[in-house]
Design an enzyme around this catalytic site. Structure first.
Site, PDB file in Angstrom:
ATOM      1  N   LYS A 154       1.894  -0.260  23.473  1.00 14.33           N
ATOM      2  CA  LYS A 154       1.199   0.601  22.514  1.00 14.33           C
ATOM      3  C   LYS A 154      -0.280   0.252  22.455  1.00 14.33           C
ATOM      4  O   LYS A 154      -1.142   1.135  22.352  1.00 14.33           O
ATOM      5  CB  LYS A 154       1.811   0.480  21.115  1.00 14.33           C
ATOM      6  CG  LYS A 154       1.123   1.430  20.131  1.00 14.33           C
ATOM      7  CD  LYS A 154       1.567   1.261  18.700  1.00 14.33           C
ATOM      8  CE  LYS A 154       0.781   2.207  17.794  1.00 14.33           C
ATOM      9  NZ  LYS A 154       1.091   2.037  16.356  1.00 14.33           N
TER      10      LYS A 154
ATOM     11  N   GLY B 102       0.817  -1.196   0.000  1.00  9.14           N
ATOM     12  CA  GLY B 102       0.000   0.000   0.000  1.00  9.14           C
ATOM     13  C   GLY B 102       0.858   1.257   0.000  1.00  9.14           C
ATOM     14  O   GLY B 102       2.050   1.220   0.323  1.00  9.14           O
ATOM     15  N   ALA B 103       0.242   2.359  -0.373  1.00 13.18           N
ATOM     16  CA  ALA B 103       0.930   3.650  -0.357  1.00 13.18           C
ATOM     17  C   ALA B 103       0.043   4.667   0.347  1.00 13.18           C
ATOM     18  O   ALA B 103      -0.181   5.777  -0.121  1.00 13.18           O
ATOM     19  CB  ALA B 103       1.251   4.112  -1.776  1.00 13.18           C
ATOM     20  N   GLY B 104      -0.488   4.244   1.495  1.00 12.36           N
ATOM     21  CA  GLY B 104      -1.337   5.118   2.295  1.00 12.36           C
ATOM     22  C   GLY B 104      -0.519   6.011   3.201  1.00 12.36           C
ATOM     23  O   GLY B 104       0.681   6.226   2.984  1.00 12.36           O
TER      24      GLY B 104
ATOM     25  N   VAL C 289       0.658   5.718   6.277  1.00 11.07           N
ATOM     26  CA  VAL C 289       1.781   5.159   7.038  1.00 11.07           C
ATOM     27  C   VAL C 289       2.818   4.523   6.110  1.00 11.07           C
ATOM     28  O   VAL C 289       3.989   4.906   6.109  1.00 11.07           O
ATOM     29  CB  VAL C 289       1.271   4.134   8.073  1.00 11.07           C
ATOM     30  CG1 VAL C 289       2.450   3.475   8.792  1.00 11.07           C
ATOM     31  CG2 VAL C 289       0.369   4.819   9.097  1.00 11.07           C
ATOM     32  N   GLY C 290       2.392   3.551   5.311  1.00  9.70           N
ATOM     33  CA  GLY C 290       3.335   2.906   4.403  1.00  9.70           C
ATOM     34  C   GLY C 290       3.925   3.885   3.402  1.00  9.70           C
ATOM     35  O   GLY C 290       5.120   3.822   3.082  1.00  9.70           O
TER      36      GLY C 290
ATOM     37  N   ASN D 210      -1.883  -2.560  14.648  1.00 12.11           N
ATOM     38  CA  ASN D 210      -2.231  -2.419  16.060  1.00 12.11           C
ATOM     39  C   ASN D 210      -2.709  -3.741  16.641  1.00 12.11           C
ATOM     40  O   ASN D 210      -3.290  -4.568  15.939  1.00 12.11           O
ATOM     41  CB  ASN D 210      -3.312  -1.359  16.232  1.00 12.11           C
ATOM     42  CG  ASN D 210      -2.844   0.013  15.805  1.00 12.11           C
ATOM     43  OD1 ASN D 210      -1.725   0.422  16.114  1.00 12.11           O
ATOM     44  ND2 ASN D 210      -3.682   0.735  15.071  1.00 12.11           N
TER      45      ASN D 210
ATOM     46  N   GLU E  26     -11.302   0.037  13.402  1.00  9.44           N
ATOM     47  CA  GLU E  26     -10.568  -1.119  13.917  1.00  9.44           C
ATOM     48  C   GLU E  26     -11.065  -1.498  15.311  1.00  9.44           C
ATOM     49  O   GLU E  26     -10.316  -2.046  16.122  1.00  9.44           O
ATOM     50  CB  GLU E  26      -9.070  -0.824  13.963  1.00  9.44           C
ATOM     51  CG  GLU E  26      -8.416  -0.726  12.607  1.00  9.44           C
ATOM     52  CD  GLU E  26      -6.902  -0.579  12.686  1.00  9.44           C
ATOM     53  OE1 GLU E  26      -6.195  -1.284  11.941  1.00  9.44           O
ATOM     54  OE2 GLU E  26      -6.434   0.244  13.501  1.00  9.44           O
TER      55      GLU E  26
END
Length: 313
Positions: free
Chosen positions: A186, A7-9, A11-12, A103, A269
């Site tokens: 976390k 992906g290229a969202g 975060v990534g 997460n 999520e």
């Protein structure tokens, strides 16, 4: 090192983009529409750490993967994990390392069951980022870090090599021998932040300004922490101090991305951050004052599931 970023969202795209800009061999596994958009506009990062545009973005579709990669960097939403595994499976060979930054903990079970224990590391990322209307990546604070390591705590040559590649991106990198502990910590923090900001539909500052708000956040933090402790990963004093500094900062505008998802009518999520934590709670864990009294974690999860039921998600 051949690196595949799934992906290229927000975060990534951020971490992969920073590494690609530094000259690393990074390819983004995307769908056709995102590949076309990246080819036309490049991968755009807007950040307090410095804006940047990666003009020549290397992308690949699942059908085009013809050989294994050395590293798969995985940062999808937890509810997309099954489809993501199907998509990057052709890129996984015997010596491929998968570094997930999802997460919770459930994804580790799924990844190890499908690709083998030896192929999977543990990891967390620390960043607040989103995609704007033009699909540019917008980093909202200057925090940008990846913490990762072997799940058994061992120091390994592959971790050292991956850390060296990651560090070229200019973000903070911590190759740790205590990654499972840090993943649990976390999770405790995120479940507290998501549970409280979603349940009260407000940021931390608003909650603290309301009667009983501080006590509610504190109780939720303790409840989530009790689950981690039951699994042998009690929150360390130093982490608890840092967490409370953020959770009890008067006037803070801090919210969880889960609340932003709810406000935007998106999928959440909730099952993975709140629901799975509830499932792992020991049978003898403390609950409300009576058997019929739900805990704050239960209420927060019910709230998110009611939202999903209303929106048919």
């Amino acid at each position: 090192m051949r690196i595949l970023v799934v992906g290229a969202g927000a975060v990534g795209g951020y971490f992969g983009g920073r590494m690609a800009l530094a000259g690393q061999n990074v390819t983004f596994l995307v769908r056709e529409a995102r590949a076309a958009q990246l080819a036309a506009d490049g991968l755009v990062i807007k950040s307090p750490r410095g804006d940047a545009t990666l003009a020549d973005v290397k992308t690949v579709l699942t059908s085009q993967i013809d050989s294994p990669y050395d590293l798969v960097l995985l940062s999808c939403k937890a509810y997309d994990l099954d489809s993501a595994m199907d998509a990057f499976a052709p890129a996984v060979g015997p010596s491929t390392t998968i570094l997930p930054m999802l997460n919770g903990m459930r994804h580790l079970d799924l990844l190890r069951a499908r690709f083998g224990n030896a192929n999977v590391l543990g990891g967390v990322c620390l960043i607040a980022a989103t995609l704007d209307a033009s699909r540019a990546i917008v980093q909202m604070t200057d925090m940008h870090a990846i913490v990762f390591g072997e799940l058994d705590g061992a120091k390994s040559a592959r971790v050292e090599a991956i850390a060296a590649a990651l560090r070229t991106g200019g973000f903070d990198v911590d190759a740790t021998d205590a990654i499972v502990q840090q993943m649990w910590e976390k999770w405790v923090f995120l479940a507290t932040l998501a549970g409280s900001t979603c349940l009260f539909r407000a940021n931390v500052g608003n909650i603290l300004a309301a009667p009983g708000g501080e006590a509610a956040i504190r109780a939720l933090f303790d409840e989530c922490g009790a689950v981690a402790a039951a699994y042998g990963h009690a929150v360390r004093a130093s982490f608890a101090e840092r967490s409370r500094a953020m959770l009890f900062a008067s006037g803070s505008s801090l919210t969880a991305s889960m609340l932003r998802d709810i406000e935007n009518g998106l999928r959440t999520e909730g099952d993975h951050v709140l629901g799975d934590l509830l499932k792992r709670r020991p049978a003898n864990a403390a609950v409300g004052s009576a058997a019929t009294t739900p805990t704050l974690l239960e209420l927060a999860y019910t709230h998110v599931k009611a939202y999903e039921a209303r929106h048919g998600r």
